[in-house]
Design a protein around this motif. Structure first.
Motif, PDB file in Angstrom:
ATOM      1  N   VAL A 101      37.103  29.729  41.992  1.00 35.12           N
ATOM      2  CA  VAL A 101      36.665  29.480  43.392  1.00 35.12           C
ATOM      3  C   VAL A 101      37.009  30.748  44.134  1.00 35.12           C
ATOM      4  CG1 VAL A 101      36.324  28.263  45.427  1.00 35.12           C
ATOM      5  CG2 VAL A 101      36.411  27.058  43.284  1.00 35.12           C
ATOM      6  N   PHE A 102      38.205  31.273  44.218  1.00 37.57           N
ATOM      7  CA  PHE A 102      38.726  32.427  45.032  1.00 37.57           C
ATOM      8  C   PHE A 102      37.919  33.630  44.536  1.00 37.57           C
ATOM      9  CE2 PHE A 102      41.303  36.154  45.452  1.00 37.57           C
ATOM     10  CZ  PHE A 102      41.698  35.928  46.720  1.00 37.57           C
ATOM     11  N   MET A 103      37.863  33.739  43.254  1.00 32.58           N
ATOM     12  CA  MET A 103      37.017  34.738  42.746  1.00 32.58           C
ATOM     13  C   MET A 103      35.599  35.077  42.986  1.00 32.58           C
ATOM     14  SD  MET A 103      38.465  36.077  38.887  1.00 32.58           S
ATOM     15  CE  MET A 103      37.390  37.427  38.986  1.00 32.58           C
ATOM     16  N   GLY A 104      34.950  33.564  43.119  1.00 32.39           N
ATOM     17  CA  GLY A 104      33.656  33.621  43.602  1.00 32.39           C
ATOM     18  C   GLY A 104      33.301  33.871  45.057  1.00 32.39           C
ATOM     19  N   ALA A 105      34.262  33.506  45.823  1.00 28.68           N
ATOM     20  CA  ALA A 105      34.480  34.019  47.116  1.00 28.68           C
ATOM     21  C   ALA A 105      34.457  35.660  47.304  1.00 28.68           C
ATOM     22  CB  ALA A 105      35.467  33.334  48.077  1.00 28.68           C
ATOM     23  N   GLY A 106      35.600  36.295  46.746  1.00 26.07           N
ATOM     24  CA  GLY A 106      35.277  37.643  46.498  1.00 26.07           C
ATOM     25  C   GLY A 106      34.035  38.119  46.118  1.00 26.07           C
ATOM     26  N   MET A 107      33.487  37.782  44.910  1.00 27.79           N
ATOM     27  CA  MET A 107      32.525  38.407  44.573  1.00 27.79           C
ATOM     28  C   MET A 107      31.118  38.185  45.380  1.00 27.79           C
ATOM     29  SD  MET A 107      32.248  37.563  40.417  1.00 27.79           S
ATOM     30  CE  MET A 107      32.603  35.919  40.627  1.00 27.79           C
TER      31      MET A 107
END
Length: 522
Positions: free
Chosen positions: A368-374
């Motif tokens: 989820v954190f990675m999705g926000a960064g992407m």
């Protein structure tokens, strides 16, 4: 002399959308042709019994031809009929794509991929030039959302499509190339009926063959160095000295030629102005950060996290949504206000923030954190990339639109190529060091364990496979830290852009020789 013609009547919104449908189709075909093949390439080269060197050249041939020819196609659009050039480019690209699917060995594939690259480079720049010839810079913003959407779908959807085609027995990898042919045929027919540009007939056309040759040769040599340095030879080596010196000499000679000829391929006099120069620097930085950083996301998800190619593509959807949503909203806001700088500044800032988030990832980071960064990365790209093209197009008259568009597209592609190479070299060094440290902790000599350099994790003992996964996951964060720094350089360049208001006419009012165009302040 140039024949006098009346100013072309602006196309209605409906007419623009009809023509834009065909333009977006060929742009999608051109951009997806690279991403759809990327997943299938190991199987393609394996079936054709090719070598690792030939594998590299299948990619390099397209890259060289596309990037090196972009400014040339842009200038040709200033000199000749834009619609006719686009039709020629579609035929070149579609024919090469068809033949790529019929090859019998890798030598044929490499040669045809180079021809495909010529058509690809032409389509990418001609679509932007023709849109610039149809509508004013102020109105052009509302159409940038469509361009951003096509770029996002082709970038993220291409690998998904390529994986599905390759995994389907009754299709096979050949359809990764055949896919573009029906799209191109439909687009050709549509554009023949809907695209009607008012062209100025010129009787004084003189093509700058020397400048075009020097630029193509210099860029090709530079890209060859960027492609092979760090793998086939060291960064500090005689090969690097020869190739870099040769490229600098060729490109330096090209600059001298371009400052003296009447119809330069790259308009040096335009790029010397403040705003086009800053926009070019920012575009180079965005290209390096975006393409250089995002290209390794798929590898991270597959190697470090153990997802399949299809799952890895699905996990990058947040970035695609960010590009689509941001480019659509920012484009409409630009068209309403005529102000473009605030969105470029905000976009490069958001891009820097997104990469800064991704710089903290390792092999266990929450998805989820990675999705926000992407999503932030995609949002930053959507707000800035096409608007930087607008800054350059807004500063030139219609007769120089092709050369100026080709120049900034070229620098963006060049930045992406350099970014991929540099970050790839960094990743290789980081992974090698981390694997060596991990094996040492297990009491294994890394030099005696050649299998750890393979990407076939299923064939490795579980402890070694886990070390390799962790090494790729932890090293990828360093890449995004570099991307964040590069994006920050683009943000600084954007800050110094003039707060100009985009003009509402397709062409720019003539200005006396030696003076810069007068643009309204925002």
């Amino acid at each position: 002399m140039t024949a006098a013609t009346a100013a072309p009547a602006p196309m209605s919104h409906r007419e623009v959308l009809r023509a834009l449908s065909g333009l977006l189709m060929v742009l999608f075909a051109a951009m997806v042709s690279s991403t759809v093949v990327s997943v299938a390439l190991p199987q393609i080269v394996g079936d054709l019994e090719g070598t690792q060197s030939q594998y590299t050249w299948v990619v390099t041939a397209t890259l060289l031809a596309s990037t090196a020819s972009t400014p040339v196609w842009g200038k040709l659009a200033d000199l000749f009929d834009k619609k006719r050039l686009l039709q020629i480019a579609i035929v070149i690209f579609a024919t090469a794509s068809l033949l790529c699917g019929l090859v019998e060995n890798t030598g044929q594939l490499i040669a045809l991929r180079a021809v495909q690259g010529l058509g690809m480079g032409a389509l990418q720049v001609l679509v932007q030039v023709i849109i610039g010839a149809m509508v004013s810079p102020k109105e052009r913003g509302r159409y940038n959302g469509y361009l951003g959407g096509v770029m996002a779908v082709s970038t993220v959807g291409g690998p998904l499509l390529g994986g599905a085609i390759t995994d389907t027995d009754w299709l096979g990898w050949q359809w990764c190339f055949f896919l573009a042919v029906p799209i191109c045929i439909a687009a050709f027919a549509m554009l023949s009926r809907t695209l009607h540009l008012a062209e100025t007939k010129r009787t004084d056309v003189k093509v700058d063959y020397l400048g075009a040759t020097l630029i193509a040769a210099g860029v090709s040599l530079l890209l060859l160095w960027v492609t092979f340095v760090g793998n086939d030879f060291d960064w500090i080596s005689w090969q690097t000295a020869v190739m870099v010196a040769g490229s600098v000499t060729l490109l330096g000679s090209a600059v001298l030629v371009e400052t003296k000829v009447r119809e330069p391929v790259v308009p040096v006099h335009v790029l010397k102005r403040r705003d086009p120069a800053l926009a070019t620097v920012a575009s180079l930085a965005v290209g390096m950060a975006m393409f250089g950083g995002a290209v390794f996301l798929g590898q991270y998800f597959q190697i470090s996290r153990g997802f399949s190619p299809t799952e890895a593509g699905l996990l990058t959807i947040p970035m695609m949504f960010g590009v689509m949503i941001a480019s659509a909203i920012a484009g409409r806001l630009v068209s309403r206000s005529g102000k473009v700088k605030p969105y470029i500044v905000a976009g490069t800032l958001v891009l820097t923030g997104g990469f800064s988030m991704l710089a903290t990832i390792d092999h266990e980071t929450n998805l989820v954190f990675m999705g926000a960064g992407m999503f932030l990365v995609g949002t930053g790209v959507g707000m800035s990339m096409q608007n930087l093209v607008l800054v350059v197009q807004n500063s030139v008259p219609l007769r120089e639109l092709g050369a100026a568009s080709g120049a900034i597209t070229f620098f963006r592609s060049l930045g992406g190529t350099i970014g991929v190479s540099v970050l790839g070299a960094v990743l290789a060094d980081q992974v090698a060091d981390k694997i060596a440290d991990g094996l040492a902790a297990l009491g294994i000599d890394a030099s005696a364990s050649s299998g750890s350099s393979s990407l076939n994790l299923d064939a490795m003992p579980a402890p070694i496979a886990e070390i390799v996964r962790a090494a790729y996951g932890d090293a990828t964060g360093h890449l995004f830290l570099i991307s964040a720094c590069i994006a920050a350089a683009g943000f600084v360049a954007a800050l110094f852009l003039s707060p100009v208001r985009l003009r509402e006419t397709v062409d720019l009012a003539e200005t006396p020789a030696g003076e810069e165009p007068a643009l309204a302040n925002g």
